[in-house]
Structures are given as structure tokens and as C-alpha cells.
Design a protein around this motif. Structure first.
Motif, PDB file in Angstrom:
ATOM      1  N   UNK A   1       0.893  -1.000  -0.517  1.00 13.93           N
ATOM      2  CA  UNK A   1       0.336  -0.057  -0.430  1.00 13.93           C
ATOM      3  C   UNK A   1       0.955   1.160   0.024  1.00 13.93           C
ATOM      4  N   UNK A   2       1.264   1.771   0.743  1.00 13.56           N
ATOM      5  CA  UNK A   2       2.980   2.376   1.179  1.00 13.56           C
ATOM      6  C   UNK A   2       3.229   2.629  -0.258  1.00 13.56           C
ATOM      7  N   UNK A   3       3.780   1.454  -1.302  1.00 14.17           N
ATOM      8  CA  UNK A   3       4.348   1.588  -2.199  1.00 14.17           C
ATOM      9  C   UNK A   3       3.602   2.043  -3.112  1.00 14.17           C
ATOM     10  N   UNK A   4       2.817   2.467  -3.349  1.00 16.80           N
ATOM     11  CA  UNK A   4       0.927   2.471  -4.945  1.00 16.80           C
ATOM     12  C   UNK A   4       1.259   3.425  -4.696  1.00 16.80           C
ATOM     13  N   UNK A   5       0.817   4.255  -2.453  1.00 18.29           N
ATOM     14  CA  UNK A   5       0.480   5.551  -2.449  1.00 18.29           C
ATOM     15  C   UNK A   5       1.711   6.845  -2.885  1.00 18.29           C
ATOM     16  N   UNK A   6       2.844   5.678  -2.432  1.00 20.44           N
ATOM     17  CA  UNK A   6       4.392   6.881  -3.214  1.00 20.44           C
ATOM     18  C   UNK A   6       4.151   7.282  -4.741  1.00 20.44           C
ATOM     19  N   UNK A   7       3.627   6.132  -5.021  1.00 25.06           N
ATOM     20  CA  UNK A   7       3.783   6.414  -6.323  1.00 25.06           C
ATOM     21  C   UNK A   7       2.763   7.562  -7.272  1.00 25.06           C
ATOM     22  N   UNK A   8       2.101   6.996  -6.837  1.00 29.40           N
ATOM     23  CA  UNK A   8       0.454   7.651  -6.956  1.00 29.40           C
ATOM     24  C   UNK A   8       1.177   9.791  -6.472  1.00 29.40           C
ATOM     25  N   UNK A   9       1.566   9.748  -5.642  1.00 28.05           N
ATOM     26  CA  UNK A   9       2.316  11.098  -4.991  1.00 28.05           C
ATOM     27  C   UNK A   9       3.025  11.794  -5.602  1.00 28.05           C
ATOM     28  N   UNK A  10       4.244  10.973  -6.328  1.00 27.38           N
ATOM     29  CA  UNK A  10       5.390  11.065  -7.165  1.00 27.38           C
ATOM     30  C   UNK A  10       4.608  11.720  -8.167  1.00 27.38           C
ATOM     31  N   UNK A  11       3.678  10.909  -9.054  1.00 25.41           N
ATOM     32  CA  UNK A  11       3.378  10.951 -10.033  1.00 25.41           C
ATOM     33  C   UNK A  11       2.504  12.175  -9.752  1.00 25.41           C
ATOM     34  N   UNK A  12       1.713  12.878  -8.897  1.00 24.20           N
ATOM     35  CA  UNK A  12       0.870  13.710  -9.093  1.00 24.20           C
ATOM     36  C   UNK A  12       1.929  15.328  -8.298  1.00 24.20           C
ATOM     37  N   UNK A  13       2.448  14.870  -7.661  1.00 20.37           N
ATOM     38  CA  UNK A  13       3.787  15.703  -7.510  1.00 20.37           C
ATOM     39  C   UNK A  13       4.560  16.707  -9.034  1.00 20.37           C
ATOM     40  N   UNK A  14       4.854  15.544  -9.447  1.00 20.85           N
ATOM     41  CA  UNK A  14       5.426  15.398 -11.024  1.00 20.85           C
ATOM     42  C   UNK A  14       4.600  16.027 -11.830  1.00 20.85           C
ATOM     43  N   UNK A  15       2.971  15.694 -12.254  1.00 17.72           N
ATOM     44  CA  UNK A  15       2.640  16.437 -12.914  1.00 17.72           C
ATOM     45  C   UNK A  15       2.600  17.793 -12.652  1.00 17.72           C
ATOM     46  N   UNK A  16       1.835  18.283 -10.443  1.00 13.78           N
ATOM     47  CA  UNK A  16       2.415  19.684 -10.425  1.00 13.78           C
ATOM     48  C   UNK A  16       3.653  20.361 -11.198  1.00 13.78           C
ATOM     49  N   UNK A  17       4.873  20.171 -10.767  1.00 10.55           N
ATOM     50  CA  UNK A  17       5.771  20.842 -12.065  1.00 10.55           C
ATOM     51  C   UNK A  17       5.714  21.030 -12.827  1.00 10.55           C
ATOM     52  N   UNK A  18       5.076  20.202 -13.478  1.00 15.72           N
ATOM     53  CA  UNK A  18       5.344  20.085 -15.341  1.00 15.72           C
ATOM     54  C   UNK A  18       4.387  21.252 -15.670  1.00 15.72           C
ATOM     55  N   UNK A  19       2.677  21.213 -14.765  1.00 19.27           N
ATOM     56  CA  UNK A  19       2.386  22.509 -14.791  1.00 19.27           C
ATOM     57  C   UNK A  19       2.892  24.072 -14.634  1.00 19.27           C
ATOM     58  N   UNK A  20       3.171  23.485 -12.944  1.00 17.91           N
ATOM     59  CA  UNK A  20       4.565  24.922 -13.030  1.00 17.91           C
ATOM     60  C   UNK A  20       5.506  25.144 -14.024  1.00 17.91           C
TER      61      UNK A  20
END
Length: 562
Positions: A102-121
Motif C-alpha cells: 500500500x505504501x508503495x502504490x501511495x508513494x508512486x501516486x503521490x510522486x506522479x501527482x507532484x511530477x504533474x504539478x511540477x510540469x504544470x508549473x
């Protein structure tokens, strides 16, 4: 050394192992390997096993009921049952496996979202860079309209980018979310999201209007409604300036009552000399007999001067005489060609006192020059053709009463527009739900509490539209001018001067209110909308969020032609 008596030793051992716990005085030695006290130093391995077998074989059934075994057989099953019903056995076995997964999937999801935020920024910063590059000095090769379209497109992308970032940030927001991503919500970074357009009035290309006081151009406008006639009148002013003539405003007996909707004297004050006169003024000077010395037709098709016989009869009834009409060139209203200042001056210059050129609504003369903010003529006002003072004051009073400073104006044309739009490619007539979505997007971007509705639509359409326009979770009221109420004083000036109820006055009042709005949504293909846009440009009230209804979209359903 003598071996101890075996029977005596067995009895002692049995007695030692069957004694009650409460009677024990010593704990078993840590060195003991079983519950039976066997000393490895005294007996060998074979004897040890033999004695265990013998003791179990000699164990009597009655011995099972002693206190020690009774406690064991009752307590152990009870303990197992309690453990079974109070413990999640599955979680005990799988907890160590599931938590890392569970922690692994959550971390990956969070990492993807933050990456998307970085690209949008990064995209946002790039869009701001493009925005800053739209400085007037860097876009001198582009027309003003292209520049504003470009800026508007960039601003919409910045706004969309911001919305995406907020959606992605929402799951990660803490209770005090207002402090997060403050730079995304700070209006100072975007400027005013729907701020006014810099019209760069200092860069206008203009000519001086210095007419000969005894040379006149009689304006003739016959096509369409008042908005078309106003455009025709503005173009006549340009022609008059090019030909050094005073413009004669048409008589209300053959045209609209311009004096009730326009400030005629305002034009002369702005130019600084007498450049326009009313038909009545010229008739008085000419002793009620006005003769058109030359009737030079700008358009020759489908009719000479684009004037019908009925209009010519009305002119004659006013005492206007003229010779035969003559075409300047073979120009068709359906396919007008581009003309220059030199073309006009070479074809229409004349030493005659009074000339006429017919309806010029469709004329394509120096378009970029004509449509620039403030128009092509040099003057000291914001605009030459504007509403009368009574209409201006009434519009201001209505805004103060019902709308306030920040409001959107919507020209929602419907009557007769369905067939007109469906003959265009693409169509400009939108279903109510689609129109409501488009209006809602503008309302959210402008953050305006109300929308002023200028429309000829039926109540069934406006009622549905009202129910569907919901921005930021709240219904946005569509405000129309109410029926006359003596308790309301915003329209008192119109009644005092007896021009209330005049259709042209009400139309001009709608235009004026709309032109004063923070953001304007117009109807593509409507000259009513175009006149509002002209006023907004000239007054400096045009917004970067101004647009045609559902601009860039096609109707999601189009009826077949007859």
C-alpha cells in the motif's frame, strides 16, 4: 556406589510431579529439559526414555481429574476461542505484506501527482514568458486585433493551468489550505485576469477633418437596423473627411431619429469645428430645396448606390432633387473589394456643392484604419459617435441601481438568428445548455456576481438559461431591464424628456450598459454586438476576457436547412 532403590525412587518422582502447585517450595531448575525432573548426570539416555514410557503407561484415569490437568484442559480451549473471536487472524499473517504494498502504490501516486504539478508549473512560467513578450515593441508587425486574440488565448491557458494545479493539490491540502500555493491565487501575478486592453491610442493613424464650409456630403443609409445605419454613418464621416466636406445627417422622415440616440453636437466639439449638420439645418440654408449636384454611386450592384426606389421617393418628398445616378466603378455589395484613400479621392472628389454616394455599409475602405480604437479621424474625445447624454446618464443610474461596478454583459441574440447562423460556416446559433456552459466559464474567469442580459429571446429560453448558469457553486443572476416602475428613479430622465418606450432609445440604452461592463460576451455576426465592441474599444473599457458567445466552438447540434 550403591544404586538407590528403584521403587522408592519412582514413588518419589511421581509424588514430586503430582504435587499441587500451591505446595511447591522450589521452581524447577533452569537446566530441566522437560516438566519431569530428570538429572542427566544420574541416568543415561535409554533410562530416561524408558521411565517416560513407564510413567505414561502407569498413569491412572483418576489422575486426569486432578487440579492441574483440569485447569489445563478447560483453560486452553477457552483461551483459543477467545483469541479466535477477538483477533483478525488474516491481518496477523498478511499485515507485514500488505503495508509495504500500500505504501508503495501511495508513494508512486503521490510522486506522479507532484511530477504533474511540477510540469504544470513549468508550463505556467513559459506562458507568462510568452505573455511578457507581447509588448507593443515586439509585435509591431501584427495588427492590434491579432495581438489581443493572442493575449486572450494565452490568458485562457494560464487560467486553465491554474485550475488543473488546484485540482491536483486538493488531495494534499491540509486544513489550512488557504496558505498553500498562494502564488497561484495571487491576482498580482496575472495582473487583472480580466483587465482592460491597452488600446495604444498614441499609435493611432488619423487624418484631420477640415471641411469646406459650403461643401456637403448627404449621408444615405438604408440597409438593416439602427446598428447597421450607425456603421454606415461612421463610414460616411470618413468619406466626408477624405473629400473635405461637411456631413449631412439624414432626416428622420427617411431614416431613424438620430438626435434621440446620438449626441450630434458632441461630434463637432470633438473635432473642434463644424463638421456635421442636420438635414433640417441644410434645408434651412437651402430654402427647403436641396439639390444633389452629383449622385456618384459607390456600389453599382445589385442596384445603383444600393438605394431602393422607395427611399428615392421619400427624398423627393422632402424637396431633394437630383440628376441621374452614375456608378464610380463596378462594385458589388456581396463581393466588396478593398479600396484605398487614393481610390476614393480620385473617384469622388468634386467641386459641386452637394454630392451623395449612397449606402456604404458594405464598403471595404482601409479596414484596419477604420476599425482602430477611436476611429480614423483626429479628435480630442474618446469616440465621435456615442450615445446621447440622456442615455449615458440613464445607463449609469441603472448600473448603480442593479449591477454595480463589476458585471458581465451578454448580448444573447435569438430572434431570427437561427436561420441566419445556420447559413454560415460554422453556425453561430448555440443550444441553451451549451451556451450556458460557455457563459459559466467566462463568469468564473471574471468572478462577476451578476450578468446583464440584452436579448430578444423568449422567456422560455432565458428561463432555462438562468437555471443553467452556475459559477463557483452559485447561480449567477441574469438581469434584464425591468418594466416601468414609478418607485424606481433610474429611468426618470427618459420619461421627463418623453423618449421612454422608444425602441431605438432602448436599443441604444442596452448598448451603453453593455459597453460599460467589466466583461462583454457578444453574438458573432451581429452588428449590434460590433457597435458595443466599438464603444468598448473607444472608451477603453474592452477587457481581455471579452469574446463572442462560445468563441472557437461549433454548436453541438445543427438543424438541417429547409
Amino acid at each position: 556406589m550403591d544404586r538407590p532403590d528403584s521403587s522408592s525412587s519412582d514413588d518419589d518422582d511421581d509424588r514430586q510431579n503430582l504435587i499441587d502447585q500451591n505446595e511447591r517450595k522450589q521452581l524447577p531448575s533452569p537446566r530441566s529439559a522437560t516438566t519431569f525432573q530428570i538429572d542427566d548426570g544420574d541416568v543415561d539416555h535409554h533410562r530416561h526414555h524408558r521411565e517416560i514410557r513407564r510413567r505414561f503407561a502407569s498413569l491412572k484415569l483418576s489422575d486426569l481429574f486432578n487440579k492441574r490437568f483440569l485447569i489445563f484442559f478447560i483453560f486452553i480451549p477457552l483461551f483459543v476461542l477467545i483469541l479466535f473471536f477477538t483477533t483478525d487472524i488474516k491481518s496477523l499473517f498478511f499485515s507485514r505484506l500488505s503495508v509495504p504494498l500500500s505504501d508503495s502504490l501511495s508513494d508512486k501516486l503521490r510522486e506522479s501527482e507532484l511530477r504533474a504539478l511540477f510540469l504544470l508549473r513549468q508550463q505556467q512560467l513559459g506562458l507568462f514568458g510568452l505573455w511578457n513578450q507581447t509588448h507593443p515593441n515586439s509585435t509591431s508587425n501584427h495588427s492590434n486585433s491579432e495581438l489581443q486574440d493572442f493575449k486572450s488565448s494565452i490568458l485562457r491557458q494560464i487560467s486553465l493551468n491554474k485550475e488543473i494545479q488546484q485540482v491536483l493539490l486538493a488531495p494534499h491540502s491540509s486544513g489550512n489550505s488557504s496558505s498553500e500555493s498562494e502564488d497561484f491565487r495571487d491576482p498580482s501575478l496575472l495582473g487583472d485576469r480580466c483587465g482592460v486592453v491597452d488600446q495604444r491610442f498614441s499609435e493611432r493613424r488619423t487624418i484631420e477633418w477640415k471641411p469646406n464650409s459650403d461643401k456637403y456630403l448627404l449621408a444615405i443609409c438604408v440597409s438593416g437596423q439602427m446598428s447597421n445605419h450607425l456603421i454606415c454613418l461612421e463610414k460616411h464621416m470618413f468619406f466626408a473627411a477624405l473629400l473635405n466636406r461637411v456631413l449631412v445627417i439624414p432626416s428622420p422622415k427617411v431614416d431613424f431619429q438620430y438626435s434621440t440616440v446620438l449626441d450630434i453636437e458632441h461630434i463637432n466639439k470633438c473635432i473642434g469645428r463644424k463638421v456635421v449638420v442636420t438635414f433640417e439645418e441644410l434645408a434651412e440654408e437651402k430654402k427647403n430645396h436641396i439639390h444633389i449636384d452629383r449622385f456618384i454611386c459607390y456600389f453599382s450592384k445589385p442596384t445603383l448606390c444600393y438605394v431602393d426606389d422607395e427611399h428615392l421617393k421619400k427624398l423627393k418628398a422632402l424637396g431633394v432633387s437630383f440628376k441621374s445616378r452614375e456608378p464610380a466603378w463596378g462594385e458589388d455589395v456581396k463581393k466588396p473589394s478593398k479600396k484605398t484613400v487614393q481610390d476614393v479621392q480620385s473617384k469622388f472628389s468634386s467641386g459641386d456643392d452637394v454630392i451623395a454616394i449612397g449606402d456604404v455599409f458594405f464598403a471595404d475602405l482601409e479596414k484596419d484604419w477604420v476599425v482602430q480604437p477611436g476611429g480614423p479621424l483626429a479628435h480630442k474625445c474618446k469616440t465621435l459617435v456615442e450615445p446621447s447624454r440622456l442615455i449615458m446618464l440613464t445607463a449609469q443610474r441603472f448600473i448603480q441601481t442593479f449591477l454595480g461596478k463589476n458585471f458581465i454583459a451578454l448580448h444573447f441574440r435569438r430572434h431570427g438568428f437561427l436561420k441566419f447562423c445556420n447559413n454560415k460556416q460554422p453556425s453561430c446559433f448555440y443550444p441553451i445548455p451549451q451556451a450556458a456552459d460557455c457563459i459559466t466559464r467566462v463568469a468564473e474567469r471574471a468572478n462577476a456576481p451578476v450578468i446583464y442580459l440584452s436579448t430578444d429571446a423568449a422567456e422560455s429560453e432565458t428561463g432555462l438559461l438562468q437555471s443553467l448558469v452556475v459559477a463557483n457553486g452559485k447561480a449567477v443572476p441574469l438581469v434584464k431591464r425591468p418594466a416601468r416602475n414609478s418607485a424606481e428613479k433610474w429611468d426618470a430622465l427618459l420619461y421627463r424628456h418623453r423618449i421612454e418606450g422608444d425602441s431605438q432609445v432602448e436599443a441604444m440604452l442596452d448598448k451603453t450598459i453593455s459597453a460599460m461592463s467589466s466583461v462583454f460576451i457578444g453574438a458573432s455576426g451581429s452588428t449590434f454586438t460590433e457597435d458595443i465592441l466599438r464603444l468598448r474599444k473607444d472608451w477603453g473599457s474592452a477587457s481581455v476576457c471579452d469574446e463572442y458567445l462560445c468563441q472557437g466552438e461549433e454548436p453541438n447540434f445543427i438543424a438541417e436547412n429547409e
